[in-house]
Design a protein around this motif. Structure first.
Motif, PDB file in Angstrom:
ATOM      1  N   GLU A 190       1.349  -1.071  -0.453  1.00  0.00           N
ATOM      2  CA  GLU A 190       0.386  -0.246   0.129  1.00  0.00           C
ATOM      3  C   GLU A 190       0.554   1.116   0.161  1.00  0.00           C
ATOM      4  O   GLU A 190       1.915   2.167   1.004  1.00  0.00           O
ATOM      5  N   ASN A 191       0.989   2.487  -1.010  1.00  0.00           N
ATOM      6  CA  ASN A 191       1.348   3.258  -1.445  1.00  0.00           C
ATOM      7  C   ASN A 191       2.387   3.216  -1.395  1.00  0.00           C
ATOM      8  O   ASN A 191       3.531   4.230  -1.363  1.00  0.00           O
ATOM      9  N   SER A 192       3.271   2.116  -1.943  1.00  0.00           N
ATOM     10  CA  SER A 192       4.170   1.745  -2.584  1.00  0.00           C
ATOM     11  C   SER A 192       5.461   1.914  -0.819  1.00  0.00           C
ATOM     12  O   SER A 192       7.017   2.646  -1.284  1.00  0.00           O
ATOM     13  N   LEU A 193       5.313   1.017  -0.267  1.00  0.00           N
ATOM     14  CA  LEU A 193       5.748   1.897   1.380  1.00  0.00           C
ATOM     15  C   LEU A 193       7.432   0.384   0.995  1.00  0.00           C
ATOM     16  O   LEU A 193       8.453   1.074   1.215  1.00  0.00           O
ATOM     17  N   LEU A 194       7.010  -0.223   0.753  1.00  0.00           N
ATOM     18  CA  LEU A 194       8.764  -1.278   0.053  1.00  0.00           C
ATOM     19  C   LEU A 194       8.636   0.017  -1.469  1.00  0.00           C
ATOM     20  O   LEU A 194       7.859  -0.030  -2.142  1.00  0.00           O
ATOM     21  N   PRO A 195      10.160  -0.699  -1.669  1.00  0.00           N
ATOM     22  CA  PRO A 195      11.106  -1.228  -1.118  1.00  0.00           C
ATOM     23  C   PRO A 195      11.672  -0.083   0.118  1.00  0.00           C
ATOM     24  O   PRO A 195      11.432   1.671   0.031  1.00  0.00           O
ATOM     25  N   LEU A 196      11.915  -0.535   1.622  1.00  0.00           N
ATOM     26  CA  LEU A 196      12.456   0.872   2.791  1.00  0.00           C
ATOM     27  C   LEU A 196      14.125   1.507   2.103  1.00  0.00           C
ATOM     28  O   LEU A 196      14.119   0.334   1.458  1.00  0.00           O
ATOM     29  N   SER A 197      14.257   2.481   2.741  1.00  0.00           N
ATOM     30  CA  SER A 197      14.875   3.124   2.517  1.00  0.00           C
ATOM     31  C   SER A 197      16.366   2.453   2.838  1.00  0.00           C
ATOM     32  O   SER A 197      15.937   2.219   4.307  1.00  0.00           O
ATOM     33  N   LYS A 198      17.375   3.288   2.530  1.00  0.00           N
ATOM     34  CA  LYS A 198      18.274   1.978   2.971  1.00  0.00           C
ATOM     35  C   LYS A 198      19.211   2.873   4.106  1.00  0.00           C
ATOM     36  O   LYS A 198      20.342   2.769   4.725  1.00  0.00           O
ATOM     37  N   SER A 199      18.609   4.505   3.978  1.00  0.00           N
ATOM     38  CA  SER A 199      19.421   5.325   4.679  1.00  0.00           C
ATOM     39  C   SER A 199      18.234   5.555   5.767  1.00  0.00           C
ATOM     40  O   SER A 199      18.579   6.280   6.719  1.00  0.00           O
ATOM     41  N   LYS A 235      22.435  -5.767   5.222  1.00  0.00           N
ATOM     42  CA  LYS A 235      22.803  -5.197   4.521  1.00  0.00           C
ATOM     43  C   LYS A 235      22.530  -3.387   4.615  1.00  0.00           C
ATOM     44  O   LYS A 235      23.332  -2.920   3.946  1.00  0.00           O
ATOM     45  N   LEU A 236      22.159  -3.122   5.974  1.00  0.00           N
ATOM     46  CA  LEU A 236      22.658  -1.997   6.235  1.00  0.00           C
ATOM     47  C   LEU A 236      23.744  -1.088   7.280  1.00  0.00           C
ATOM     48  O   LEU A 236      23.701  -0.396   6.947  1.00  0.00           O
ATOM     49  N   GLY A 237      24.301  -2.203   7.519  1.00  0.00           N
ATOM     50  CA  GLY A 237      25.625  -1.864   8.249  1.00  0.00           C
ATOM     51  C   GLY A 237      25.507  -0.892   9.274  1.00  0.00           C
ATOM     52  O   GLY A 237      24.837  -1.062   9.837  1.00  0.00           O
ATOM     53  N   THR A 238      26.141   0.049   9.984  1.00  0.00           N
ATOM     54  CA  THR A 238      26.210   0.770  10.842  1.00  0.00           C
ATOM     55  C   THR A 238      25.682   1.891  11.183  1.00  0.00           C
ATOM     56  O   THR A 238      24.938   2.668  12.012  1.00  0.00           O
ATOM     57  N   PRO A 273       4.409   2.760  10.535  1.00  0.00           N
ATOM     58  CA  PRO A 273       4.160   1.344   9.195  1.00  0.00           C
ATOM     59  C   PRO A 273       4.896   0.156   9.410  1.00  0.00           C
ATOM     60  O   PRO A 273       6.130   0.479  10.064  1.00  0.00           O
ATOM     61  N   ILE A 274       4.018  -0.765   9.159  1.00  0.00           N
ATOM     62  CA  ILE A 274       4.631  -2.210   9.499  1.00  0.00           C
ATOM     63  C   ILE A 274       4.839  -3.009   7.856  1.00  0.00           C
ATOM     64  O   ILE A 274       4.185  -2.857   7.450  1.00  0.00           O
ATOM     65  N   VAL A 275       5.648  -2.956   7.952  1.00  0.00           N
ATOM     66  CA  VAL A 275       6.412  -4.448   7.028  1.00  0.00           C
ATOM     67  C   VAL A 275       6.097  -6.292   7.547  1.00  0.00           C
ATOM     68  O   VAL A 275       6.617  -6.402   8.349  1.00  0.00           O
ATOM     69  N   LEU A 276       4.850  -7.249   7.379  1.00  0.00           N
ATOM     70  CA  LEU A 276       4.824  -7.921   7.997  1.00  0.00           C
ATOM     71  C   LEU A 276       5.135  -9.112   6.853  1.00  0.00           C
ATOM     72  O   LEU A 276       4.905  -8.904   5.548  1.00  0.00           O
ATOM     73  N   VAL A 277       6.182  -9.662   7.495  1.00  0.00           N
ATOM     74  CA  VAL A 277       7.394 -10.561   6.451  1.00  0.00           C
ATOM     75  C   VAL A 277       7.080 -11.886   7.109  1.00  0.00           C
ATOM     76  O   VAL A 277       6.438 -12.332   8.921  1.00  0.00           O
ATOM     77  N   LEU A 278       5.963 -12.611   6.405  1.00  0.00           N
ATOM     78  CA  LEU A 278       5.542 -14.469   7.010  1.00  0.00           C
ATOM     79  C   LEU A 278       6.781 -15.045   6.567  1.00  0.00           C
ATOM     80  O   LEU A 278       7.088 -15.422   5.071  1.00  0.00           O
ATOM     81  N   VAL A 335      14.687  -8.082  -1.149  1.00  0.00           N
ATOM     82  CA  VAL A 335      13.696  -7.538  -1.593  1.00  0.00           C
ATOM     83  C   VAL A 335      12.900  -6.076  -0.846  1.00  0.00           C
ATOM     84  O   VAL A 335      12.705  -5.800  -1.264  1.00  0.00           O
ATOM     85  N   LEU A 336      13.119  -6.390   0.474  1.00  0.00           N
ATOM     86  CA  LEU A 336      12.465  -5.305   1.058  1.00  0.00           C
ATOM     87  C   LEU A 336      13.755  -3.941   1.163  1.00  0.00           C
ATOM     88  O   LEU A 336      12.705  -3.311   1.652  1.00  0.00           O
ATOM     89  N   PHE A 337      14.588  -3.596   0.638  1.00  0.00           N
ATOM     90  CA  PHE A 337      15.652  -2.745   0.138  1.00  0.00           C
ATOM     91  C   PHE A 337      15.536  -2.238  -0.738  1.00  0.00           C
ATOM     92  O   PHE A 337      16.683  -1.572  -1.351  1.00  0.00           O
TER      93      PHE A 337
END
Length: 781
Positions: free
Chosen positions: A425-434, A474-477, A574-579, A614-616
Motif C-alpha cells: 500500500e502506497n509503495s511502502l516497499l522498498p524501504l530506504s537504506k538510509s 544490508k544496512l551496516g552501522t 509503518p509495518i512490513v509483515l514478513v511471513l 527484497v525489503l530494501f
C-alpha cells in the motif's frame, strides 16, 4: 583316443561356459536384462526377499571419534536378511537422535557408505551392492549440505529451469556421499491447507506441479545415471495424499475416478514420462483401497498406461498399516501378500517383506514369478547405475562438491525468486537504506530452524542467515536496528510485547516477522513413521505447528502473534509483515490493516539475505502463489480451479480467497495487449505481448488459463495450461508464444475415454488466476 579327446574338449567347453555364466551378472559389457536374469537364477528365496527391503539406515554405522565404520547391527541385518537397500543412512534430526556431534560430516558420510558397500562386495555370497536412499526434497537431509527453500517456495518461483538447476546441485551433493536415490519430488496436489505437509508440495494446480516435477526428475537423474553426479528420483506420494478428509495426515482421500485422472494423477504421469525410475505408494486409501495394495494404480495406471520402467516402494511402514490402520489385512502375511501381488516392489521399513513374505511364498499365496519380477525391478536400477562395477565414492572429493559457494548462491537465488509480495500500500516497499531507526520484531526474525522447514538436518548457527542478520548485513552501522522477539510461535506463557511496542514507537518503520514453524526439537516424541506425535494441551510447547504430523484445526496465527501484530499496528508506525511459514495462514486482519505483506515460506539457509534484498529494493520480487490463501477455514476448499458449479458468498463473508492462486505483486507494473489465437486442427497457437509499464526492471509471470465452455462432463471453471517467467527492463515489451496441444484440451468423457470435444474454449491471459488482462476464445471443429 578320439572319443576321449572329444570328452575332454566337451568338458573344457562346459567348464568355460559355466565360468562365463558365473560372470554374466558381473560383466559390465553384458546387456542389463541378461545380467538381471543371470543373477536372479543364482539367488535363494531369502536373498531375493532381502532385495525387496529398505531398512532404516542410521543405525548401520558407528562413529568413534573421527573414525567411521559399519555397526554390529548392519552385519546382523545383512547376515540374517540379506538386505539390499537402506534409507536415511546419513539423516540427522531429533527423530534419528543424530546431532552435529553424533552425526556424520560429509566426508565421514562417504567413508561410512564406502564401508557398507565394501562389506557387501567382500563378505556376501553374491556381492550385490546396496542402494542407499536419502531424503532430498529441498537439499540432501544430511549434515553440511546446502539447504534450499522448501517445495512450496520452489513452486512460488514459477521457474522450472531454476528448480532443475537446484535439483542437479542436490543430486551431486547426495551422490558424492554415497547416496543413489533421492526421495522427492513430492507431487501431491493440495486442496486442504490444514494438512501438515503442504510445505513439501508444489501447491494446488496439477500443471504447475507437473512442471516442477519434471524439473526435479531431470535435475536429479540427468542423462546418465552412471555419471557419479546423479541420483534416481522417487516420486511421492502415489496418490491423492495431499487432500485428506479433515486435514488428517494419512487420512482417506475423497475423490472420484474422473477427478483422480484429471487432477491428482497428471503430475505423476508427467514425471514418469520425464524418466522417473522410482515411485512411493502413499499412506491413504482411495475408495476403500489402500494405495499400498492398489493394483489399479500400481499396475494398470503406472505400468500399462504410462509404461513405468522403475520400481515401486512403500512409504515407511505403509504395508503394516494395512493391518494396524486400514484394517484390511488380518496379519502381516496377508498385508505382505496383498501389497506384492498388487505391484508394490519394495518395503520401506522392512517389517512386512521378511519372514511374512517368505511364508506367503511357501503358503503359495505369492508366486515366485511375482517375487522375481519385483526383485528384477530393483536389480535393474543397480545395474543401470553401475554399482556392481563401482559401488564406492571418493571421500576426498566431498569438500569440493558439498555446500560450495556456487550452491550457496543458488540457494539464495531460489529464495529470491520464491518471495511473494502480497500487499504494498502506497509503495511502502522498498524501504530506504538510509533509514535511521528500524525495529525488527517477531518470533521468526532471528530463529534459524523456524526458517528451514521440515526434513532439515541440524545446522551450525553461523551457516544460516536469519532475517535480522540479513538486514544488519544490508544496512551496516548507519541504521540503529532494535530487535525484540515479542512472543513465541505457540507458547503463551512468556512474551515481551510491551518491549516490542516501545521499540516500534522509537522506530521509523517496523519489520515484523511472524508465521509458523516446522522446527523439530529433541523433546517431541515421534511415531514409527517419523511423523510427530501431537497431543492437545501439550505441557512443553515448541514452536512447531507445521510439518509431518502437525495437522491444524484452524489456520490462525498461533500463540500471541495476533496480539503482537495488533499492538504494533496500534502504534501507527509503518509495518512490513514478513511471513515465514509452511502453509497459508489466516492473515485476513493483516490484509486489512497492514500496509505491506511479504510471504517468504521457508526460504532456506540464505533466506535472510534474500528477504533483505527484497525489503530494501536490491531485488524486485516476482514470486507467485502456488496455492490460494483463504480468509477462513470455513471457506475450505478454496482452490481456484474448482469444477463448474454454484459458488456464491456466505452469510459471513465472500467465497473468494484472500489471495488467489497465481497472485503476486511487483515493484513495477505490467501491461498486456494484442492477443492472437490461431487454430490448426487440435493445436492452438497463442500469441500476445507483455510490457513493463513501470519505472524499474522486474519479472512478470505470464499465465495462460483455458476453460472448456461446454462439455459432456463437468470440468474446471479455468485451468492453468502455460506459464513463463519473463524479465523485462523498464519500458521493454516482449512477444510471448505458447502452443496448446490436444492433451491440454482433452477430458475424460462419460465412456471413460480421453477425447477433445468439439466446441468453444475460452482463453484468459494475465498475471493471476483471478485477474485476466486478455480474454479470447477459439473453436475446435
Amino acid at each position: 583316443m578320439k572319443i576321449r579327446q572329444g570328452i575332454i574338449m566337451l568338458g573344457v567347453l562346459l567348464l568355460a561356459l559355466g565360468q562365463a555364466g558365473a560372470q554374466t551378472y558381473k560383466n559390465a559389457k553384458a546387456p542389463v536384462e541378461a545380467r538381471v536374469k543371470d543373477l536372479l537364477q543364482r539367488m535363494t528365496l531369502e536373498e531375493k526377499v532381502g532385495q525387496l527391503n529398505t531398512l532404516l539406515g542410521w543405525p548401520m554405522y558407528e562413529k568413534k571419534g573421527d573414525i567411521v565404520g559399519i555397526s554390529a547391527t548392519f552385519k546382523e541385518e545383512i547376515s540374517k536378511r540379506h538386505i539390499g537397500s537402506f534409507w536415511a543412512t546419513l539423516r540427522a534430526d531429533p527423530w534419528t537422535q543424530k546431532t552435529l556431534e553424533t552425526g556424520l560430516s560429509p566426508r565421514q558420510s562417504a567413508e561410512a557408505t564406502n564401508a557398507m558397500q565394501k562389506y557387501m562386495m567382500e563378505n556376501t555370497r553374491l556381492g550385490i551392492p546396496l542402494i542407499l536412499a536419502e531424503e532430498c526434497p529441498h537439499g540432501h537431509m544430511a549434515i553440511g549440505t546446502t539447504v534450499f527453500s522448501t517445495s512450496i517456495g520452489q513452486a512460488s518461483t514459477w521457474d522450472p529451469a531454476l528448480i532443475q538447476e537446484m535439483a542437479s546441485a542436490i543430486a551431486v551433493e547426495a551422490r558424492v556421499q554415497g547416496a543413489h536415490i533421492g526421495y522427492g519430488p513430492v507431487l501431491d496436489l493440495v486442496r486442504e491447507p490444514r494438512w501438515s505437509r503442504l510445505e513439501e508440495t508444489y501447491g494446488e494446480d496439477p500443471y504447475l506441479i507437473g512442471q516442477m516435477g519434471i524439473a526435479m526428475v531431470r535435475g536429479f537423474q540427468g542423462t546418465n545415471l552412471n555419471s557419479g553426479k546423479n541420483i534416481i528420483s522417487t516420486l511421492k506420494h502415489f496418490t491423492a495424499y495431499g487432500s485428506p478428509e479433515g486435514g488428517h495426515n494419512g487420512g482417506i482421500a475423497l475423490t472420484g475416478q474422473r477427478d483422480l485422472y484429471m487432477s491428482y494423477l497428471p503430475p505423476f504421469r508427467d514425471a514418469i514420462k520425464a524418466g522417473a525410475l522410482s515411485i512411493m505408494a502413499s499412506y491413504n486409501s482411495i475408495d476403500g483401497i489402500p494405495c499400498s495394495a492398489n493394483s489399479f494404480l500400481l499396475k494398470d495406471v503406472l505400468v500399462k498406461d504410462w509404461g513405468f520402467k522403475g520400481y515401486t516402494v512403500s512409504d515407511l511402514h505403509g504395508i503394516p498399516s494395512m493391518n494396524t490402520n486400514h484394517r484390511v489385512a488380518a496379519d502381516m502375511e496377508q498385508a505382505a501378500t496383498m501389497s506384492i501381488n498388487a505391484g508394490l516392489d519394495n518395503d520401506l521399513g522392512g517389517a512386512a517383506y521378511g519372514d511374512a513374505l517368505i511364508k506367503a511364498v511357501k503358503d503359495k499365496l505369492v508366486t515366485m514369478a511375482t517375487i522375481d519380477s519385483a526383485v528384477a525391478h530393483v536389480l535393474r536400477v543397480k545395474f543401470k547405475m553401475g554399482l556392481f562395477e563401482n559401488p564406492y565414492v571418493d571421500p576426498a572429493a566431498v569438500e569440493n562438491v558439498v555446500a560450495t559457494p556456487e550452491h550457496i548462491a543458488l540457494s539464495k537465488k531460489v529464495a529470491l525468486e520464491s518471495i511473494v509480495l502480497l500487499k504494498n500500500e502506497n509503495s511502502l516497499l522498498p524501504l530506504s537504506k538510509s533509514i535511521k531507526n528500524l525495529a525488527v520484531i517477531g518470533p521468526n526474525a532471528d530463529n534459524i530452524y523456524n526458517q528451514l522447514g521440515d526434513y532439515t538436518a541440524p545446522q551450525p548457527e553461523e551457516k544460516i542467515v536469519t532475517v535480522l542478520e540479513g538486514i544488519k548485513a544490508k544496512l551496516g552501522t548507519g541504521t540503529n536496528i532494535n530487535y525484540v522477539k515479542g512472543c513465541a510461535i505457540r507458547d503463551t506463557t512468556n512474551d515481551n510485547i510491551a518491549a516490542a511496542v516501545t521499540a516500534a514507537q522509537h522506530a521509523d518503520a517496523v519489520v515484523l516477522v511472524l508465521g509458523g514453524s516446522s522446527a523439530r526439537d529433541f523433546k517431541t516424541s515421534y511415531q514409527a513413521t517419523g511423523a510427530a506425535e501431537v497431543k492437545s494441551g501439550e505441557s512443553s510447547v515448541s514452536d512447531m505447528e507445521s510439518g509431518e504430523g502437525y495437522d491444524r484445526v484452524s489456520l490462525d496465527l498461533m500463540g500471541l502473534q495476533n496480539k503482537l501484530l495488533k499492538s504494533l499496528v496500534a502504534t501507527g508506525k509503518p509495518i512490513v509483515l514478513v511471513l515465514i511459514e509452511g502453509r497459508p495462514l489466516n492473515i485476513t486482519w493483516a490484509a486489512e490493516h497492514v500496509p505491506a505483506i511479504v510471504n517468504a515460506w521457508y526460504p532456506g539457509q540464505e533466506g535472510g539475505h534474500a528477504i533483505a534484498d527484497v525489503l530494501f529494493g536490491d531485488y524486485n520480487p516476482a514470486g507467485r502463489l502456488p496455492v490460494s490463501i483463504p480468509k477462513s477455514v470455513g471457506q475450505l476448499p478454496v482452490y481456484y480451479n474448482y469444477k463448474n458449479a454454484s459458488r456464491h458468498d456466505y452469510v459471513e463473508m465472500t467465497s473468494r480467497p484472500q489471495y488467489s492462486f497465481g497472485y503476486g505483486l511487483s515493484y513495477t507494473t505490467f501491461g498486456y495487449e494484442n492477443l492472437q489465437l490461431s487454430v490448426n486442427g487440435k493445436k492452438v497457437a497463442v500469441k500476445f505481448t507483455v510490457k513493463n509499464t513501470g519505472k524499474v526492471e522486474g519479472d512478470e509471470v505470464v499465465q495462460l488459463y483455458v476453460r472448456d465452455d461446454y462439455s459432456s462432463v463437468v470440468t474446471a471453471n479455468e485451468q492453468l495450461k502455460r506459464f513463463q517467467r519473463v524479465h523485462l527492463k523498464a519500458g521493454e515489451a516482449k512477444e510471448i508464444n505458447f502452443e496448446l496441444n490436444p492433451e491440454d484440451l482433452q477430458l475424460l468423457n462419460v465412456q471413460n475415454k480421453w477425447v477433445v470435444e468439439p466446441g468453444t474454449f475460452s482463453v484468459m491471459v494475465g498475471g493471476s488466476s483471478d485477474d485476466a488482462k486478455l480474454n479470447g476464445s477459439f473453436t475446435i471443429k
